[in-house]
Design an enzyme around this catalytic site. Sequence first.
Site, PDB file in Angstrom:
ATOM      1  N   SER A   1       0.837  -1.200   0.000  1.00 50.22           N
ATOM      2  CA  SER A   1       0.000   0.000   0.000  1.00 50.22           C
ATOM      3  C   SER A   1       0.876   1.256   0.000  1.00 50.22           C
ATOM      4  CB  SER A   1      -0.946  -0.059   1.206  1.00 50.22           C
ATOM      5  OG  SER A   1      -1.943   0.914   1.101  1.00 50.22           O
TER       6      SER A   1
ATOM      7  N   ASP B   1      -9.792  -4.784  -4.472  1.00 50.36           N
ATOM      8  CA  ASP B   1      -9.162  -3.800  -3.588  1.00 50.36           C
ATOM      9  C   ASP B   1     -10.018  -2.534  -3.599  1.00 50.36           C
ATOM     10  OD1 ASP B   1      -7.478  -1.737  -2.508  1.00 50.36           O
ATOM     11  OD2 ASP B   1      -5.748  -3.045  -2.871  1.00 50.36           O
TER      12      ASP B   1
ATOM     13  N   HIS C   1      -8.373  -4.953   0.444  1.00 47.49           N
ATOM     14  CA  HIS C   1      -7.042  -4.353   0.578  1.00 47.49           C
ATOM     15  C   HIS C   1      -6.321  -4.852   1.831  1.00 47.49           C
ATOM     16  CE1 HIS C   1      -3.994  -1.262  -0.192  1.00 47.49           C
ATOM     17  NE2 HIS C   1      -4.021  -0.976   1.090  1.00 47.49           N
TER      18      HIS C   1
END
Length: 469
Positions: free
Chosen positions: A204, A354, A386
């Site tokens: 991320s 996601d 996610h």
Amino acid sequence: MYSRLPVWTAILAVLLAVLPTAFSRPTRRAEDPTTDPFYQPPAGFESQSPGTILRERQVNASFFGFIPDPVDAYQLLYRTTAVNGSAIATATTIFKPKSPKTDRFVSFHTAYDSSSPTCNPSYQYQLGVEQTGLISSVERLIIQVYLEKGYIVSSSDYEGPDAAFAAGRIEGMGVLDSMRAVSNYHEKLGLSSDSPAIVGTGYSGGAIATGWAAALHASYAPELNVKGWAQGGTPSNLTGTLLLLDDSPFSGFIPPAIDGLSKPSAYGAEVTPLIERIITEKGREALEFASTHCAVADLGNFFSQSLFSTEFQTLGPALLDDPTIQSVLNDNILGTKSDETPTVPVFVYHATYDEIIPYDDADRMVTSWCGNGASVAFTTYKSGGHATTEVIALPAVVEFVEAAFNGTVEEGCSEDTELDSLLDPLALGVSLEPLLVALLDALDVAGEKDANVQRDVRAWETTVPLQGV
Ligand SMILES: *[C@@H]1O[C@H](CO)[C@@H](O)[C@H](O)[C@H]1NC(C)=O
Ligand SMILES: *[C@@H]1O[C@H](CO)[C@@H](O)[C@H](O)[C@H]1NC(C)=O
Ligand SMILES: *[C@@H]1O[C@H](CO)[C@@H](O)[C@H](O)[C@H]1NC(C)=O
Ligand SMILES: *[C@@H]1O[C@H](CO)[C@@H](O)[C@H](O)[C@H]1NC(C)=O
């Protein structure tokens, strides 16, 4: 107040159960990066080469700020480079396990996702620090996996001294210079040479740093002995990320991204005059909040709001048509320049569903890198969201890291699909089971496709006071 959040309390409970460590009070209180003189580079540092160590110290590391971690931990202040090429300085924290492998280290890029220097991992890792950067606190468990496997781990403040969140180029250079600094520190760490093997990894926000370090490696720091990169949930196109996050439960990542991009070390010279022209009172408050708070507080403060509302800036939906905004966002797309292509193997993984970082943009990055001759193994996770995918993919990431160090990753590009959303707690062996159970517990709380994470964020909105610093 954040300790009442279900995800974090569950993890804390598990941690307390698995870590047989006694409590103790630190004698020296860690100081905030904005006032701690350690973070101030000495006069004349600008003439040192990138990666030069400017200061060093030993610190008491912790889990969650209050559970002492007996691992040896060192911090280096090192010289790195701003987007405009000027010299700046930032810090990295090096964790050294008891009997480390001496020819290599892992560069772990934690997702601190904030434009406030108080959230710098080098501060949040220290004993006695209130844990406001909760993502880096949880990712400390992933660092622990690498430590228990015998790797020295370096985790840098790759956003630089101003906390320029979302500015990929500064983050990439911050990572590469931290690798140089750790290599320069080889004697103190007991590394056998000044050119240790390195694998970089992050998820991320940490994948912005990883992806840009991979992209800039060949041009900015070709001498580094990097063996591979593992990056998941990669925000490879800031415009795409912005559009997905806007007016969503995760819109709170937007103010720190705008604030981060407008820091002096990032694109301040271009963006600040524009912001001054179009920002409203409410917009200014949002940026000020972001510059003094960490990710979880930002998520609560800016829940389901739209940057494209004229409440925040007078251009409204036309904001993305502004040439300054366009040029800054376009400067932050991975895979647009052929001379910014990774030259060692990359593992890229991303969940189809996601809800925070668009899958299609990561897919485009992979296609572009492969078209330019990179070796990329791309795994699509079909069932997680996610947050869940970071945990589910961990055994695959750890295996890639090992294979990259071994030099056994296959050349070329390949794609595969992972249908399962289950994590085998024994996937990394019996000794790492407690850590995986702790992460699994977080996963359990996150729920199917992160459903509960979204619900929790909504709950935070009502529990996090919006005023005050
Ligand atoms: C670490 O903790 C020990 C014992 O609690 C203390 O004596 C020492 O000063 C601390 N070191 C640093 C660098 O904070
Ligand atoms: C980046 O994302 C935007 C918004 O989705 C899209 O219009 C643009 O084509 C993307 N750029 C690249 C190079 O993929
Ligand atoms: C260049 O970067 C330096 C370091 O962050 C900053 O102080 C300076 O204001 C920047 N200059 C311009 C013109 O952007
Ligand atoms: C890496 O090499 C070590 C030592 O030869 C071996 O035990 C391990 O299985 C290898 N791992 C991978 C993923 O290739």
